[in-house]
Design a protein around this motif. Structure first.
Motif, PDB file in Angstrom:
ATOM      1  N   GLY A  18      25.235  42.762 105.033  1.00  0.00           N
ATOM      2  CA  GLY A  18      24.345  43.865 105.398  1.00  0.00           C
ATOM      3  C   GLY A  18      24.318  44.208 106.878  1.00  0.00           C
ATOM      4  N   ARG A  19      25.156  43.511 107.664  1.00  0.00           N
ATOM      5  CA  ARG A  19      25.185  43.807 109.098  1.00  0.00           C
ATOM      6  C   ARG A  19      26.594  44.216 109.519  1.00  0.00           C
ATOM      7  N   ALA A  20      26.695  44.864 110.684  1.00  0.00           N
ATOM      8  CA  ALA A  20      28.014  45.278 111.177  1.00  0.00           C
ATOM      9  C   ALA A  20      28.617  44.146 112.010  1.00  0.00           C
ATOM     10  N   ARG A  21      29.865  43.816 111.703  1.00  0.00           N
ATOM     11  CA  ARG A  21      30.585  42.800 112.486  1.00  0.00           C
ATOM     12  C   ARG A  21      31.875  43.428 112.984  1.00  0.00           C
ATOM     13  N   LYS A  22      32.205  43.153 114.225  1.00  0.00           N
ATOM     14  CA  LYS A  22      33.434  43.698 114.793  1.00  0.00           C
ATOM     15  C   LYS A  22      34.650  43.132 114.062  1.00  0.00           C
TER      16      LYS A  22
END
Ligand code: NAP
Length: 289
Positions: free
Chosen positions: A83-87
């Motif tokens: 649910g989160r943005a990761r590079k």
């Protein structure tokens, strides 16, 4: 609203565009209200930077019915993890994430595809064969984007981007906190001379510049290269920060972030306020040394 040509692209972009990073955790109702109020005010450029399903669904609701009126910048370079943005710098993951962005937003293409969060070390890899730039070019060939750009928090990368023919737009932090940043004037002058599409991000240094009377640490990613500790002047305001950035030579658009409708409405007063009332000269000395 004032509109400027975005470099050599076909777009006339609103002088102020809307970033959506700080809407990430907001409920759908707020996201929809902010975007729709922005469209009504004449903002026509929206930056959609993460390929995270919950965030994209809210934005999909917000842009429904407006696709033909707005310019959308999408990004490659992050993926969703819990649910989160990761590079990510993986071409496979970037491809999957961008296709998910299109399908969740329910659109066929973005107007500009940004390769995001690029560091100096990464730049030379990204432009090599079969890496992220080639993926972006493939999406362009397939009609999934009209133009390619890059976003970076590093002024040295920014200088490289504007010399690469494959890129039509650059996103880089430009704000009163980086008034003395080495090479900044050089970048601005080159963008003007080449008519390169320059988008200023972080006009409030991610909100740090609005913490009046507080001693604040500014990180390199908020200033494109400077680490600063400063007491923020008591007479600073979001309108003075916007006026400072929109007045920089070469800047085609200032991309601001807001968290809610109150901040949006406050910042939109920029268009009804005189330049004299938004004079930032007293703020500069704090950031001039
Ligand atoms: N690599 C990338 O792709 C990349 C990187 C950076 C930014 N961007 C884009 O650029 C956009 C702009 O940058 P940004 O959002 O990081 O920075 P910003 O515009 O400098 O700061 C936004 C923050 O400032 C505060 N703020 C704004 N107006 C205010 C007001 N009137 N009163 C009080 N506080 C106010 C809010 O935070 P608080 O209320 O929490 O203080 C808001 O979330 C982003 O949303 C994103 O779309 C893209």
């Amino acid at each position: 609203m004032h509109y400027n040509k975005l470099g050599n692209t076909e777009f006339k972009v609103s002088q102020i565009g809307l970033g959506t990073e700080y809407l990430f955790h907001q409920p759908k109702e707020i996201v929809v209200k902010v975007i729709q109020e922005a469209v009504k005010s004449g903002i026509n450029y929206f930056d959609i930077l993460f390929s995270v399903q919950s965030y994209l669904k809210k934005l999909s609701n917000a842009i429904k019915g407006y696709r033909n009126k707005i310019i959308i910048a999408g990004h490659i370079g992050t993926k969703e993890v819990e649910g989160r943005a990761r590079k990510t710098r993986s071409v496979k993951e970037a491809k999957e994430s961008f296709l998910k962005l299109l399908s969740t937003l329910n659109i066929d293409y973005v107007d500009i595809l940004m390769i995001q969060f690029v560091t100096l070390k990464e730049y030379d890899v990204i432009i090599k064969a079969d890496d992220l730039l080639d993926l972006a070019l493939l999406f362009k060939d397939q009609g999934k984007t009209k133009y390619i750009g890059m976003s970076t928090h590093d002024i040295t990368v920014a200088m490289k981007v504007i010399n690469n023919k494959d890129f039509s737009a650059l996103m880089v932090p430009l704000n009163i906190a980086n008034h003395t940043l080495k090479d900044r004037d050089n970048l601005l002058n080159k963008c003007s001379a080449k008519n390169f599409g320059l988008i200023a991000i972080k006009p409030f240094a991610g909100g740090k510049l609005l913490q009046k009377n507080r001693t604040v640490n500014f990180a390199k990613y908020q200033t494109a290269g400077l680490t600063l500790k400063k007491k923020v002047p008591s007479d600073i305001s979001s309108l003075k920060c916007l006026n400072y950035v929109t007045s920089l030579p070469g800047v085609n658009m200032t991309l601001m972030g807001v968290k809610n409708i109150v901040e949006l409405q406050e910042n939109l007063k920029y268009f009804q306020t005189s330049k004299a009332e938004m004079n930032y000269e007293t703020i500069i000395p704090t950031f001039a040394t």
